[in-house]
Design a protein around this motif. Structure first.
Motif, PDB file in Angstrom:
ATOM      1  N   GLY A 190       0.800  -1.230   0.000  1.00  0.00           N
ATOM      2  CA  GLY A 190       0.000   0.000   0.000  1.00  0.00           C
ATOM      3  C   GLY A 190       0.829   1.274   0.000  1.00  0.00           C
ATOM      4  N   HIS A 191       2.117   1.142  -0.265  1.00  0.00           N
ATOM      5  CA  HIS A 191       2.996   2.323  -0.283  1.00  0.00           C
ATOM      6  C   HIS A 191       3.283   2.778  -1.712  1.00  0.00           C
ATOM      7  CE1 HIS A 191       3.538   2.193   4.007  1.00  0.00           C
ATOM      8  NE2 HIS A 191       4.052   0.977   3.979  1.00  0.00           N
ATOM      9  N   GLN A 192       2.220   2.983  -2.475  1.00  0.00           N
ATOM     10  CA  GLN A 192       2.380   3.363  -3.885  1.00  0.00           C
ATOM     11  C   GLN A 192       3.157   4.659  -4.055  1.00  0.00           C
ATOM     12  OE1 GLN A 192      -0.476   2.410  -2.497  1.00  0.00           O
ATOM     13  NE2 GLN A 192      -1.231   0.667  -3.673  1.00  0.00           N
ATOM     14  N   ASN A 193       3.053   5.548  -3.070  1.00  0.00           N
ATOM     15  CA  ASN A 193       3.693   6.865  -3.222  1.00  0.00           C
ATOM     16  C   ASN A 193       5.101   6.937  -2.653  1.00  0.00           C
ATOM     17  OD1 ASN A 193       1.549   7.987  -4.596  1.00  0.00           O
ATOM     18  ND2 ASN A 193       0.492   8.569  -2.708  1.00  0.00           N
ATOM     19  N   VAL A 194       5.541   5.867  -2.017  1.00  0.00           N
ATOM     20  CA  VAL A 194       6.908   5.885  -1.495  1.00  0.00           C
ATOM     21  C   VAL A 194       7.874   5.738  -2.665  1.00  0.00           C
ATOM     22  CG1 VAL A 194       8.576   4.639  -0.064  1.00  0.00           C
ATOM     23  CG2 VAL A 194       6.250   5.049   0.781  1.00  0.00           C
ATOM     24  N   MET A 195       8.843   6.632  -2.705  1.00  0.00           N
ATOM     25  CA  MET A 195       9.770   6.701  -3.851  1.00  0.00           C
ATOM     26  C   MET A 195      11.039   5.890  -3.595  1.00  0.00           C
ATOM     27  SD  MET A 195       9.304  10.790  -4.278  1.00  0.00           S
ATOM     28  CE  MET A 195       8.649  10.961  -2.613  1.00  0.00           C
ATOM     29  N   ILE A 196      11.707   5.550  -4.690  1.00  0.00           N
ATOM     30  CA  ILE A 196      13.019   4.894  -4.591  1.00  0.00           C
ATOM     31  C   ILE A 196      14.055   5.769  -5.288  1.00  0.00           C
ATOM     32  CG2 ILE A 196      14.409   2.883  -5.190  1.00  0.00           C
ATOM     33  CD1 ILE A 196      11.869   1.185  -5.099  1.00  0.00           C
ATOM     34  N   LEU A 197      15.048   6.189  -4.518  1.00  0.00           N
ATOM     35  CA  LEU A 197      16.212   6.873  -5.091  1.00  0.00           C
ATOM     36  C   LEU A 197      17.347   5.865  -5.045  1.00  0.00           C
ATOM     37  CD1 LEU A 197      17.634  10.375  -3.914  1.00  0.00           C
ATOM     38  CD2 LEU A 197      18.743   8.770  -5.427  1.00  0.00           C
ATOM     39  N   SER A 198      17.608   5.238  -6.166  1.00  0.00           N
ATOM     40  CA  SER A 198      18.585   4.153  -6.158  1.00  0.00           C
ATOM     41  C   SER A 198      20.022   4.676  -6.222  1.00  0.00           C
ATOM     42  CB  SER A 198      18.355   3.225  -7.355  1.00  0.00           C
ATOM     43  OG  SER A 198      19.332   2.201  -7.333  1.00  0.00           O
ATOM     44  N   TYR A 199      20.855   4.138  -5.321  1.00  0.00           N
ATOM     45  CA  TYR A 199      22.294   4.343  -5.470  1.00  0.00           C
ATOM     46  C   TYR A 199      22.696   3.417  -6.622  1.00  0.00           C
ATOM     47  CZ  TYR A 199      22.808   6.103  -0.542  1.00  0.00           C
ATOM     48  OH  TYR A 199      22.766   6.785   0.647  1.00  0.00           O
ATOM     49  N   SER A 200      22.450   3.871  -7.847  1.00  0.00           N
ATOM     50  CA  SER A 200      22.633   2.986  -9.004  1.00  0.00           C
ATOM     51  C   SER A 200      24.098   2.765  -9.333  1.00  0.00           C
ATOM     52  CB  SER A 200      21.933   3.578 -10.226  1.00  0.00           C
ATOM     53  OG  SER A 200      20.553   3.662 -10.007  1.00  0.00           O
ATOM     54  N   ALA A 201      24.835   3.871  -9.390  1.00  0.00           N
ATOM     55  CA  ALA A 201      26.259   3.782  -9.732  1.00  0.00           C
ATOM     56  C   ALA A 201      27.061   4.121  -8.488  1.00  0.00           C
ATOM     57  CB  ALA A 201      26.593   4.732 -10.871  1.00  0.00           C
ATOM     58  N   LYS A 202      27.227   3.104  -7.659  1.00  0.00           N
ATOM     59  CA  LYS A 202      27.987   3.288  -6.426  1.00  0.00           C
ATOM     60  C   LYS A 202      29.314   2.560  -6.565  1.00  0.00           C
ATOM     61  CE  LYS A 202      27.915   2.612  -1.450  1.00  0.00           C
ATOM     62  NZ  LYS A 202      27.136   2.211  -0.281  1.00  0.00           N
ATOM     63  N   VAL A 253      17.882   8.451  -9.512  1.00  0.00           N
ATOM     64  CA  VAL A 253      19.125   7.680  -9.430  1.00  0.00           C
ATOM     65  C   VAL A 253      20.250   8.529  -8.842  1.00  0.00           C
ATOM     66  CG1 VAL A 253      18.546   6.105 -11.319  1.00  0.00           C
ATOM     67  CG2 VAL A 253      19.766   8.256 -11.812  1.00  0.00           C
ATOM     68  N   MET A 254      21.254   7.827  -8.330  1.00  0.00           N
ATOM     69  CA  MET A 254      22.369   8.517  -7.689  1.00  0.00           C
ATOM     70  C   MET A 254      23.703   7.979  -8.186  1.00  0.00           C
ATOM     71  SD  MET A 254      23.617   8.543  -3.794  1.00  0.00           S
ATOM     72  CE  MET A 254      22.035   8.587  -3.009  1.00  0.00           C
ATOM     73  N   ILE A 255      24.666   8.876  -8.225  1.00  0.00           N
ATOM     74  CA  ILE A 255      26.056   8.536  -8.507  1.00  0.00           C
ATOM     75  C   ILE A 255      26.832   8.825  -7.221  1.00  0.00           C
ATOM     76  CG2 ILE A 255      28.133   9.194  -9.794  1.00  0.00           C
ATOM     77  CD1 ILE A 255      24.760   9.813 -11.315  1.00  0.00           C
ATOM     78  N   LYS A 256      27.734   7.930  -6.880  1.00  0.00           N
ATOM     79  CA  LYS A 256      28.429   8.051  -5.597  1.00  0.00           C
ATOM     80  C   LYS A 256      29.792   7.395  -5.676  1.00  0.00           C
ATOM     81  CE  LYS A 256      27.904   6.557  -0.881  1.00  0.00           C
ATOM     82  NZ  LYS A 256      27.264   5.609  -0.022  1.00  0.00           N
ATOM     83  N   PRO A 257      30.875   8.033  -5.231  1.00  0.00           N
ATOM     84  CA  PRO A 257      31.014   9.396  -4.720  1.00  0.00           C
ATOM     85  C   PRO A 257      30.644  10.464  -5.753  1.00  0.00           C
ATOM     86  CG  PRO A 257      32.970   8.096  -4.186  1.00  0.00           C
ATOM     87  CD  PRO A 257      32.146   7.313  -5.162  1.00  0.00           C
ATOM     88  N   GLY A 258      30.906  11.734  -5.384  1.00  0.00           N
ATOM     89  CA  GLY A 258      30.459  12.831  -6.219  1.00  0.00           C
ATOM     90  C   GLY A 258      31.525  13.443  -7.093  1.00  0.00           C
ATOM     91  N   LEU A 259      32.316  14.327  -6.502  1.00  0.00           N
ATOM     92  CA  LEU A 259      33.246  15.129  -7.296  1.00  0.00           C
ATOM     93  C   LEU A 259      34.181  14.320  -8.200  1.00  0.00           C
ATOM     94  CD1 LEU A 259      32.845  18.134  -7.164  1.00  0.00           C
ATOM     95  CD2 LEU A 259      34.723  18.303  -5.541  1.00  0.00           C
ATOM     96  N   PHE A 277      21.005  12.461  -8.897  1.00  0.00           N
ATOM     97  CA  PHE A 277      21.634  13.013  -7.700  1.00  0.00           C
ATOM     98  C   PHE A 277      23.057  12.491  -7.567  1.00  0.00           C
ATOM     99  CE2 PHE A 277      17.201  13.451  -7.221  1.00  0.00           C
ATOM    100  CZ  PHE A 277      17.024  14.619  -6.507  1.00  0.00           C
ATOM    101  N   ALA A 278      23.871  13.273  -6.873  1.00  0.00           N
ATOM    102  CA  ALA A 278      25.212  12.799  -6.544  1.00  0.00           C
ATOM    103  C   ALA A 278      25.362  12.863  -5.037  1.00  0.00           C
ATOM    104  CB  ALA A 278      26.267  13.662  -7.208  1.00  0.00           C
ATOM    105  N   TYR A 279      26.198  12.014  -4.504  1.00  0.00           N
ATOM    106  CA  TYR A 279      26.494  12.011  -3.074  1.00  0.00           C
ATOM    107  C   TYR A 279      27.921  12.525  -2.894  1.00  0.00           C
ATOM    108  CZ  TYR A 279      25.938  10.215   1.758  1.00  0.00           C
ATOM    109  OH  TYR A 279      25.803  10.066   3.119  1.00  0.00           O
ATOM    110  N   GLN A 280      28.018  13.730  -2.337  1.00  0.00           N
ATOM    111  CA  GLN A 280      29.340  14.243  -1.960  1.00  0.00           C
ATOM    112  C   GLN A 280      29.683  13.558  -0.643  1.00  0.00           C
ATOM    113  OE1 GLN A 280      29.598  18.465  -0.725  1.00  0.00           O
ATOM    114  NE2 GLN A 280      31.435  18.617  -1.968  1.00  0.00           N
ATOM    115  N   VAL A 281      30.499  12.522  -0.718  1.00  0.00           N
ATOM    116  CA  VAL A 281      30.620  11.593   0.412  1.00  0.00           C
ATOM    117  C   VAL A 281      31.565  12.103   1.493  1.00  0.00           C
ATOM    118  CG1 VAL A 281      30.014   9.598  -1.023  1.00  0.00           C
ATOM    119  CG2 VAL A 281      32.433  10.185  -0.657  1.00  0.00           C
ATOM    120  N   SER A 282      31.625  11.307   2.559  1.00  0.00           N
ATOM    121  CA  SER A 282      32.356  11.702   3.761  1.00  0.00           C
ATOM    122  C   SER A 282      33.806  12.095   3.491  1.00  0.00           C
ATOM    123  CB  SER A 282      32.298  10.561   4.773  1.00  0.00           C
ATOM    124  OG  SER A 282      32.799   9.356   4.205  1.00  0.00           O
TER     125      SER A 282
END
Ligand code: PBG
Length: 332
Positions: A190-202, A253-259, A277-282
């Motif tokens: 029943g969570h049709q509106n919950v989104m998925i932001l995949s860390y696709s290219a990690k 979708v996300m790319i990680k790390p970022g820079l 999205f990109a993740y500017q990581v730790s």
């Protein structure tokens, strides 16, 4: 489109750089607090804000203090917070059962954020590593990180997070088949509106070092993550992963790390046009902070320049530990 440039002196490209107002007029990209997702660390206990030594300026908060972060984000115009739990070593197990406990740390944090600032989008991290005795994102059997049983566990974790009120599920585990499995479980629950932001290219990156300190996974991790996270030498493979995840129902979708991976961001945005999205990581954060503390760079300027670079590379937004500081600056 090939840019045309008249010969000198008809063209003097410096003309459009001559004043702040002209530079503002011709600026191609903008950065606003609305582009930022703020990753926050939660821990057990009450009334705690504990510094993370390898990430100056970043703290681990107890759940009762997480509402403050949510209200701060709302006041600053940051639309989303991403939760990462610090789990005590004594609570990590091989079966990772804590990961889908409805009352685990991150599920309690989701509810606390929703109570404090209902309009803030809550994003989660889906992977077994905070709960795993050996620090891996999946179950380990005879030294192998096994895929399919891990996906089943990640699906349970996902549904527990959605039940707790998560808006955006963030699978960071890099198992195969997880996006489709999570999507159909969410639909069924029943969570049709919950989104998925995949860390696709990690990527299997050494830039995650300080994060593993922050979530207490450094000591636990045995070996490396090279059999599931990507080889930093690859780019075409990232396209296949992003395409696969979009086909399985990823909303973003996300790319990680970022820079160090801005070339991947640009390729993904140009090829698929999906929210990227990109993740500017730790480690990226820690390097800027460390150089700033040494007086070697202007930390604020490097922070803003690095965040703008993500927008220039085609990203719609950035996960960054700088989020509150950058938003404060942007808001004047
Ligand atoms: C765990 C996870 C990691 C990060 C986000 N989720 C570390 C890892 O894969 O080892 C890294 C974030 C950062 O470095 O800021 N699945």
């Amino acid at each position: 489109m090939k840019p045309t440039v008249a010969p000198f002196p008809a063209a003097r490209l410096r003309r459009i750089r001559q004043s702040a107002s002209v530079r503002a007029l011709v600026r191609e990209n903008t950065l606003s607090p609305a582009d930022l997702i703020w990753p926050v660390f939660v821990r057990d206990g009450t009334d705690i804000e504990e510094p993370v030594p390898s990430m100056p300026g970043v703290v681990r908060r107890s759940v009762d203090r997480i509402g403050d972060a949510a209200r701060e984000a709302a006041a600053l115009g940051i639309p989303a917070i991403c939760i990462f739990p610090y789990i005590d070593q004594s609570l990590k197990t091989a079966d990772c059962a804590g990961a889908w406990d409805p009352d685990n740390l991150s599920n309690r944090a989701i509810r606390a954020i929703k109570d404090a600032a209902p309009d803030i989008a809550v994003m989660t991290d889906v992977a077994l590593d905070p709960y795993n005795i050996n620090g891996h994102d999946g179950f380990v059997v005879d030294g192998e990180i096994i895929n399919d049983a891990t996906v089943d566990a990640l699906v349970k974790m996902t549904v527990a997070q959605a039940n707790a009120g998560a808006d955006i599920i963030g699978p960071s585990d890099m198992m195969d088949g997880r996006i489709g499995a999570m999507r159909s479980a969410l639909e069924k629950a029943g969570h049709q509106n919950v989104m998925i932001l995949s860390y696709s290219a990690k990527y299997a990156s050494a830039f995650y070092g300080p994060f593993r300190d922050a979530v207490g996974a450094s000591g636990a991790l045995s070996g490396d993550k090279n059999t599931y996270q990507m080889d930093p030498a690859n780019s075409d493979e990232a396209m296949r992963l992003v395409e696969r995840d979009l086909n399985e129902g990823a909303d973003m979708v996300m790319i990680k790390p970022g820079l160090p991976y801005l070339d991947i961001c640009r390729r993904v945005k140009d090829t698929f046009g999906a929210p990227t999205f990109a993740y500017q990581v730790s480690g990226e954060y820690a390097m800027i902070r460390a150089a700033e503390q040494n007086g070697w760079i202007d930390g604020q300027k490097v922070m803003m320049e690095s965040l703008m670079a993500f927008k220039r590379a085609g990203c719609d937004g950035v996960l960054s530990y700088f989020a509150p500081e950058a938003a404060r600056l942007l808001n004047g």
